[in-house]
Design an enzyme around this catalytic site. Structure first.
Site: not given
Ligand code: NDP
Length: 265
Positions: A14-16, A63, A84, A99, A119, A206, A208, A228
């Site tokens: 984490s970079k926080s 979260k 968050n 977020d 997603g 998203l 980064y 991101g």
């Molecule tokens: P979740 O685990 O809550 O959700 C992941 C989603 O991605 C699900 O809908 C899942 O589908 C889908 N998924 C996962 N792997 C694949 C794949 N290989 N192909 C297609 N769909 C896929 O994760 P989050 O939403 O919390 O986080 C997602 C990403 O966002 C992470 O990489 C995180 O680092 C990034 N993020 C960045 C932030 C920022 O500030 N830049 C803030 C928050 C998150 P299914 O329902 O079918 O499992």
């Protein structure tokens, strides 16, 4: 001395702490921001109390637990169902979601009217409600159906990716999946992405710190790419304002974000 921390599992990356401690130092604030790994979400309230924290950020996978375990929730977090940020206020723990606004800050000047989100996890909820709050038309696609139910119930247009045939163009395509984070996969079929990118102006991932296959593909279509990093910085800047209003109430989040940007470059 006031103490803050970020909770998650894993959390070492984490970079926080870097972002928040940089700001405390810059403004001469007597505060320290650390990172705490917990195994079980139930440890969250107890750990927050035990470490005498004035505030915390909560990241993957806690979260939604942070939403359930706080004393009250404010703002857009109520729609999203995930927090968050926790702030201690008169002995109570108040939950927020930065977020959503953090994402919107990154795209607010683009003139976006329609968006496609790939997603349906926690971050998709923050992005979808941020866009909806600003009257942007949102469609979601996900590889499986289960997580789409939440969005369909809230009135969003939803499709399983493999069955999705776009009938109109979207101003921005947003990858909220973790596809490409630790592998070289795309978040949906390549042919679908080609069709989407052919008619859109922006691609936002998203994830980064790397140019994902999703952004590489968008770049090949010569559309504007955003990763991101700026969202990460903005959610931190907004949390910083919530943690220390006596210092930052009159300081724009964009100013804090600009300062934070310097330490992440
Ligand atoms: P979740 O685990 O809550 O959700 C992941 C989603 O991605 C699900 O809908 C899942 O589908 C889908 N998924 C996962 N792997 C694949 C794949 N290989 N192909 C297609 N769909 C896929 O994760 P989050 O939403 O919390 O986080 C997602 C990403 O966002 C992470 O990489 C995180 O680092 C990034 N993020 C960045 C932030 C920022 O500030 N830049 C803030 C928050 C998150 P299914 O329902 O079918 O499992």
């Amino acid at each position: 001395m006031r103490f803050f921390a970020v909770y998650g599992n894993p959390i070492a990356h984490s970079k926080s702490p870097l972002l928040h401690n940089f700001i405390y130092e810059k403004y001469g604030i007597s505060a320290y921001y650390g990172r705490i790994m917990i195994q079980n979400a139930k440890a969250l309230p107890q750990s927050f109390k035990m470490h005498h924290l004035s505030g915390a950020n909560i990241t993957v996978p806690f979260k939604e637990d942070a939403f359930r375990f706080c004393d009250a929730v404010r703002g857009i977090a109520k729609d999203i169902g995930a927090c968050n940020t926790w702030v201690k206020e008169k002995g109570r723990v108040i939950g927020y979601n930065t977020d959503a606004q953090g994402f919107y800050e990154c795209i607010k000047d683009f003139g976006i009217k329609t968006a496609l989100i790939i997603g349906a996890g926690g971050s998709a909820k923050a992005v979808a409600f941020a866009l909806k709050a600003h009257h942007i038309d949102v469609t979601l696609i996900n590889r499986s159906e289960a997580k789409l139910t939440f969005f369909a119930d809230k009135g969003f247009q939803c499709h399983v990716s493999d069955a999705f045939m776009p009938t109109s163009a979207y101003d921005i395509i947003i990858n909220t999946t973790s596809a490409g984070l630790n592998d070289a996969t795309l978040p949906c079929k390549e042919t679908l992405l080609d069709a989407l990118f052919a008619n859109s102006g922006y691609a936002f991932d998203l994830i980064y710190g790397k140019c994902t296959p999703f952004l590489q593909k968008a770049s090949a279509h010569k559309i504007s790419c955003i990763d991101g990093k700026q969202m990460l910085i903005y959610q931190a800047a907004l949390a910083c304002k919530l943690f220390l209003p006596e210092y930052f109430d009159n300081i724009e989040s964009s100013h804090i974000a600009t300062l934070m940007h310097k330490i992440l470059v």
